[in-house]
Design an enzyme around this catalytic site. Structure first.
Site, PDB file in Angstrom:
ATOM      1  N   ASP A 183      64.736   5.368  -3.400  1.00  0.00           N
ATOM      2  CA  ASP A 183      64.697   4.115  -4.372  1.00  0.00           C
ATOM      3  C   ASP A 183      62.489   4.210  -4.088  1.00  0.00           C
ATOM      4  O   ASP A 183      62.651   4.582  -3.376  1.00  0.00           O
ATOM      5  CB  ASP A 183      64.994   2.601  -3.498  1.00  0.00           C
ATOM      6  CG  ASP A 183      64.193   1.033  -4.513  1.00  0.00           C
ATOM      7  OD1 ASP A 183      64.023   1.331  -5.733  1.00  0.00           O
ATOM      8  OD2 ASP A 183      64.130   0.362  -3.571  1.00  0.00           O
ATOM      9  N   GLU A 234      64.381   7.717  -7.795  1.00  0.00           N
ATOM     10  CA  GLU A 234      64.427   5.957  -8.359  1.00  0.00           C
ATOM     11  C   GLU A 234      62.394   6.725  -9.178  1.00  0.00           C
ATOM     12  O   GLU A 234      62.059   5.999  -8.462  1.00  0.00           O
ATOM     13  CB  GLU A 234      64.004   5.024  -7.808  1.00  0.00           C
ATOM     14  CG  GLU A 234      64.433   3.889  -9.219  1.00  0.00           C
ATOM     15  CD  GLU A 234      62.871   3.572  -8.531  1.00  0.00           C
ATOM     16  OE1 GLU A 234      62.510   3.659 -10.171  1.00  0.00           O
ATOM     17  OE2 GLU A 234      62.284   1.939  -7.760  1.00  0.00           O
ATOM     18  N   ASP A 288      68.865  -4.407 -10.866  1.00  0.00           N
ATOM     19  CA  ASP A 288      67.829  -5.210 -11.393  1.00  0.00           C
ATOM     20  C   ASP A 288      67.948  -5.008 -12.662  1.00  0.00           C
ATOM     21  O   ASP A 288      67.331  -7.020 -13.030  1.00  0.00           O
ATOM     22  CB  ASP A 288      66.601  -4.744 -10.943  1.00  0.00           C
ATOM     23  CG  ASP A 288      66.407  -4.528  -9.033  1.00  0.00           C
ATOM     24  OD1 ASP A 288      66.974  -5.355  -8.593  1.00  0.00           O
ATOM     25  OD2 ASP A 288      65.711  -3.830  -8.708  1.00  0.00           O
TER      26      ASP A 288
END
Length: 499
Positions: A293, A340, A393
């Site tokens: 992430d 990501e 998200d």
């Protein structure tokens, strides 16, 4: 890393059906693995599986090494004889399509306490000692932290100085003076480890591999920060001096202030990034592929003084760059990761990904700004890319299309050839037909669910991480819905045989 041509589904463990108020590693997890096989999928992507902290977010856990005891299956404990029928009788009234974290935690913790009492009454199995020794590099610190957090019922900077500052003394105190809590923490991690590895082996036998998720930062109130305070920007009282976030942009005039303490990369580099090597080793023992992430933070990150209420007055600082990934690669010679890399990505980030052959991401919902060169448009995908209809998200596809700006919706409908009846399937078909090496679809999009099935809305605290799939929706994946997905998977050469 080479992805191969494949596809999979995104569903967190807590979102599985369960009679105990939250999804776990029990029978529903195995049914979902069966559904993945029936649908011809090769990957199961989950969110971080550590014990959740603030807001029950899996991205703000109290340990990056430990697993969440909430995921332990009472059904499997009963099969071991550690729970009995009476223990499982009369569970509290819990919703079947949402997680009620406070009540689920109360009920699950009471069951785990009963299971531990029976476990203690027997001779400890050999593999318990083996597990505790093999995982001691993180387990003892976590067990001490969990013990003292329960004992003091406050964040660690508020503990007495002897336990706040002297980690070795705190571990000794937990082991010798709070023995039941110390051993219970070991038991829960041992049990979770056994249940996780059993499910992972079941998936592997079906040709299914698991993608995990590693946030770049860890929570302040965590075993990770407490046990390695000198490796973070903290003051003498243990409070952050600098915190993470992102600068102001098109989406937010004040940026995002996440509040996670920032690493002392200079000290970590002096120690050959040993904490990161341990973190990566642990993750590789649990997952087959890891999503990193906020990857751009490894090249350069936004440093915000902790005294600032917003992210406006931050500054860019250099991340560890290639030095970190050289050490991580040396762990076993490979880097099974996806970056990501969403948002504004600079050349130094691209160079880092290229040097270590790390695939990036694309998200269909970001594709329709009118620019034909937009990297999120499926005709721009390539085989070194993991493409998503949406992530945890994002809103669901149905919800996103319903709330999109009129021009964006029109472009999406034209590009994807959408009608009201085929929103999700036409989008999935387009993704499957693309050149992306890996296509991941959230289960909500396969099921055609609306915004009420959204997992998380960034920037909000209430109502997130609660959605759960119902048992009858798993049935759909095991029957006609799964068969339809399998047909698309085979048509576009993304089945397990293509790997």
């Amino acid at each position: 890393m080479k992805l191969g041509r494949s596809s999979g589904l995104l569903l967190h463990i807590t979102a599985l059906p369960s009679p105990y108020g939250v999804g776990d590693l029990g029978h529903s997890a195995y049914r979902f693995a069966d559904a993945l096989e029936h649908a011809g999928q090769s990957w199961w992507q989950v969110l971080p599986i550590g014990p959740a902290g603030y807001g029950y977010s899996p991205y703000s856990g109290i340990s990056t090494f430990a697993g969440a005891p909430l995921l332990i299956s009472p059904e499997l404990l009963a099969e071991e004889g550690l729970l009995c029928t009476d223990d499982l009788a009369n569970p509290p009234s819990l919703l079947d399509n949402a997680v009620d974290y406070p009540n689920a935690l109360l009920w699950k913790n009471s069951l785990l306490d009963r299971a531990f009492a029976r476990f203690k009454s027997r001779a400890y199995p050999d593999d318990f000692g083996s597990f505790c020794r093999a995982e001691s590099y993180w387990l003892h610190h976590y067990a001490a932290f969990a013990t003292l957090r329960h004992h003091y019922n406050t964040p660690w900077p508020q503990w007495p100085a002897v336990h706040r500052m002297d980690v070795a003394q705190a571990v000794h105190y937990a082991r010798t003076r709070q023995t039941d809590l110390w051993e219970a923490a070991h038991f829960r991690q041992y049990t979770l480890h056994k249940q996780w590895q059993r499910l992972r082996a079941y998936c592997r036998n079906k040709g299914i591999r698991i993608i995990g998720d590693m946030p770049i930062y860890v929570s302040h109130d965590s075993a990770d920060v407490w046990a390695a305070q000198d490796q973070y920007h903290l003051d003498a009282a243990g409070n952050p001096v600098f915190v993470g976030g992102v600068p102001p942009d098109f989406f937010s005039e004040t940026g995002q202030r996440w509040g996670n303490p920032l690493y002392r990369w200079d000290i970590m580099r002096q120690r050959n990034f040993d904490w990161w090597q341990n973190r990566f080793r642990r993750a590789c023992s649990l997952f087959d592929l890891i999503r990193l992430d906020h990857f751009r933070g490894f090249a350069g990150y936004w440093e915000i003084p902790a005294s600032e209420e917003t992210a406006v007055r931050g500054r860019w600082a250099d991340g560890p760059g290639a030095a970190l990934f050289d050490q991580l690669k040396s762990t076993d010679g490979t880097l099974p990761v996806i970056a990501e890399d969403l948002g504004v990505i600079t050349e130094d980030v691209r160079m880092l990904m290229h040097r270590f052959n790390i695939p990036g991401m694309a998200v269909l919902q970001f594709a329709f700004d009118g620019d034909k060169a937009n990297p999120h448009l499926p005709h721009n995908y390539h085989d070194h890319l993991a493409a998503y209809t949406g992530t945890h998200d994002n809103d669901t596809l149905v919800g996103w299309l319903n709330s999109a700006l009129e021009e964006e919706r029109a472009r999406a409908c034209q590009y994807l050839k959408l009608t009201k009846r085929n929103v999700c399937w036409q989008a999935i078909r387009t993704m499957m037909a693309s050149g992306a090496g890996l296509v991941i679809t959230p289960v909500q999009d396969v099921l055609g669910l609306g915004s009420d099935a959204r997992m998380n809305t960034p920037g909000t605290v209430v109502g997130n991480w609660q959605w759960r799939m119902r048992a009858d929706e798993t049935d759909l994946l095991l029957s006609e819905t799964g068969a339809r997905l399998q047909t698309l998977t085979v048509e576009h050469a993304r089945g397990p045989k293509a790997l």
